[in-house]
Enzyme design. Structure first.
Site, mmCIF file in Angstrom:
data_model
loop_
_atom_site.group_PDB
_atom_site.id
_atom_site.type_symbol
_atom_site.label_atom_id
_atom_site.label_comp_id
_atom_site.label_asym_id
_atom_site.label_seq_id
_atom_site.Cartn_x
_atom_site.Cartn_y
_atom_site.Cartn_z
ATOM 1 N N ASP A 179 -5.162 -24.634 112.733
ATOM 2 C CA ASP A 179 -5.667 -24.062 111.482
ATOM 3 C C ASP A 179 -7.186 -24.200 111.483
ATOM 4 O O ASP A 179 -7.715 -25.318 111.502
ATOM 5 C CB ASP A 179 -5.055 -24.803 110.288
ATOM 6 C CG ASP A 179 -5.304 -24.104 108.967
ATOM 7 O OD1 ASP A 179 -5.866 -22.997 108.974
ATOM 8 O OD2 ASP A 179 -4.940 -24.670 107.923
ATOM 9 N N ASP B 90 -6.673 -16.990 110.856
ATOM 10 C CA ASP B 90 -7.213 -18.329 111.105
ATOM 11 C C ASP B 90 -6.165 -19.397 111.412
ATOM 12 O O ASP B 90 -6.509 -20.585 111.457
ATOM 13 C CB ASP B 90 -8.065 -18.781 109.923
ATOM 14 C CG ASP B 90 -7.280 -18.874 108.624
ATOM 15 O OD1 ASP B 90 -6.189 -18.298 108.540
ATOM 16 O OD2 ASP B 90 -7.766 -19.536 107.685
ATOM 17 N N GLU B 91 -4.921 -19.030 111.626
ATOM 18 C CA GLU B 91 -3.930 -20.057 111.965
ATOM 19 C C GLU B 91 -2.803 -19.464 112.802
ATOM 20 O O GLU B 91 -2.495 -18.282 112.732
ATOM 21 C CB GLU B 91 -3.376 -20.735 110.716
ATOM 22 C CG GLU B 91 -2.662 -19.828 109.760
ATOM 23 C CD GLU B 91 -2.032 -20.594 108.590
ATOM 24 O OE1 GLU B 91 -1.465 -21.682 108.814
ATOM 25 O OE2 GLU B 91 -2.113 -20.089 107.459
#
Length: 359
Positions: free
Chosen positions: A12, A106-107
């Site tokens: 993350d 983003d993860e």
């Protein structure tokens, strides 16, 4: 013979949008930054850690964010840059395993039970990935490592920013038992509030409830709650999962009443959905607007188009029309969401088909 214990990593990125802006604009480093909105109107898409210390978080109205942090600096989002960085990070992931399941820009989950470098330690791989992300993008990420997706996701959130947490099988039950119910991935604010009214404040409390009771209270998702209370999660990392819909939604600290405030939020949501469609190389035919009112009553409005679309302006236009049809919301709105469905992927398109369509 028992199957091997799975080794799952959840990566993350830390305050991703805001961190990219601070990286690219040195004058913003060490300062409270909000991506999106403006001092007068709009909504915060992401907040730097300096801003979070003042209580500024994503989905917060800009005017409230400014009240909490008068020195807050607002910057416009640059989704094309965030997408490019996301692709760069994903290339790092794929050097270790093909079992990569992105959740957003983003993860992502990675299954490294078997991996391309023959490394038996998932912890070493996770730390190496973190180091490479920092070296190659000048950004930090937090990593969680465990034997299932639920625990890996929980682990990555425990020591942010730039954190690393390993949850081993012998530690899992105690950790889940002591976890506040609102920290459970998959349990949102409304569900957490309902659970707390039922006397369920921690994982240990949740574990005391029978599966039948949880299903009766929460529907089919009660089966999931029953399992995660026991640190059980059999979901696989799905690198080629075919998504049937793409969406984005926000819950607001203050209910929205004015049309212009709702339209501001819809513009940003449309941008997020459009960038997900671009990342997935797909177009959509149906747009759905989700409304949740101050009293938690929920409503959806949908429109199916003749052609497909994936541009932010087009998605926003349909969502705007849905907001006004059959009439503007007559009650304060606490949540807005846009989702698109009837997806058509690039690999299914006939030759010479144009992916982005105007309408």
């Amino acid at each position: 013979m028992n199957p091997p214990i799975r080794k799952i990593i959840h990566i993350d990125m830390d305050a991703f949008y805001a961190s990219v802006e601070q990286r690219d604009h040195p004058e913003l480093r060490g300062k409270p930054v909000a991506v999106g909105g403006s001092r007068a109107r709009g909504v915060v898409a992401a907040a730097s850690y300096e801003a979070r210390k003042f209580g500024v978080f994503s989905a917060m109205a800009s005017k409230i964010a400014q009240q909490k942090c008068p020195s807050l600096i607002f910057v416009k989002p640059r989704f094309e840059v965030y997408s490019a960085v996301s692709r760069q990070i994903r290339e790092i992931f794929h050097q270790y395993t093909d079992l990569v399941e992105p959740l957003s820009l983003d993860e992502a989950y990675l299954d490294v039970t078997e991996n391309k470098i023959g490394m038996p330690s998932a912890s070493i791989i996770a730390k190496e990935i973190k180091a490479r992300i920092q070296a190659e993008t000048n950004l930090t990420a937090s990593a969680g490592v465990s034997f299932n997706k639920f625990l890996a996701k929980i682990a990555s959130d425990l020591n942010k920013p730039n954190g690393f947490t390993l949850i081993t099988p012998d530690k899992a039950a105690d950790l889940v038992a002591g976890l506040a119910i609102e920290k459970f991935h998959g349990i949102g604010k409304v569900t957490a509030a309902k659970m707390q009214r039922m006397g369920i404040a921690t994982g240990a409390d949740l574990r005391q409830r029978s599966e039948a009771e949880l299903v009766r209270q929460f529907g089919k998702v009660g089966h999931y709650y029953f399992r995660i209370a026991r640190a059980e999660d059999e979901r696989l990392v799905q690198p080629h999962r075919i998504r049937k819909s793409v969406g984005s939604e926000r819950t607001f600290e203050e209910d929205l009443i004015a049309e212009e405030d709702m339209l501001e939020r819809l513009q940003f949501l449309a941008q997020e959905v459009a960038h997900d469609l671009s990342r997935l190389q797909t177009t959509a035919k149906t747009v759905t607007l989700k409304l949740k009112y101050f009293d938690f009553v929920q409503q959806t409005r949908s429109k199916t188009l003749v052609g497909h679309l994936n541009a932010a302006d087009a998605i926003y236009t349909v969502a705007r029309d849905l907001l006004r049809t059959p009439q503007l919301p007559q009650y304060p709105v606490r949540l807005l969401g846009i989702s698109v469905s009837n997806l058509l992927y690039a690999h299914d398109l006939p030759p010479h088909y144009q992916l982005t369509l105007d309408f």
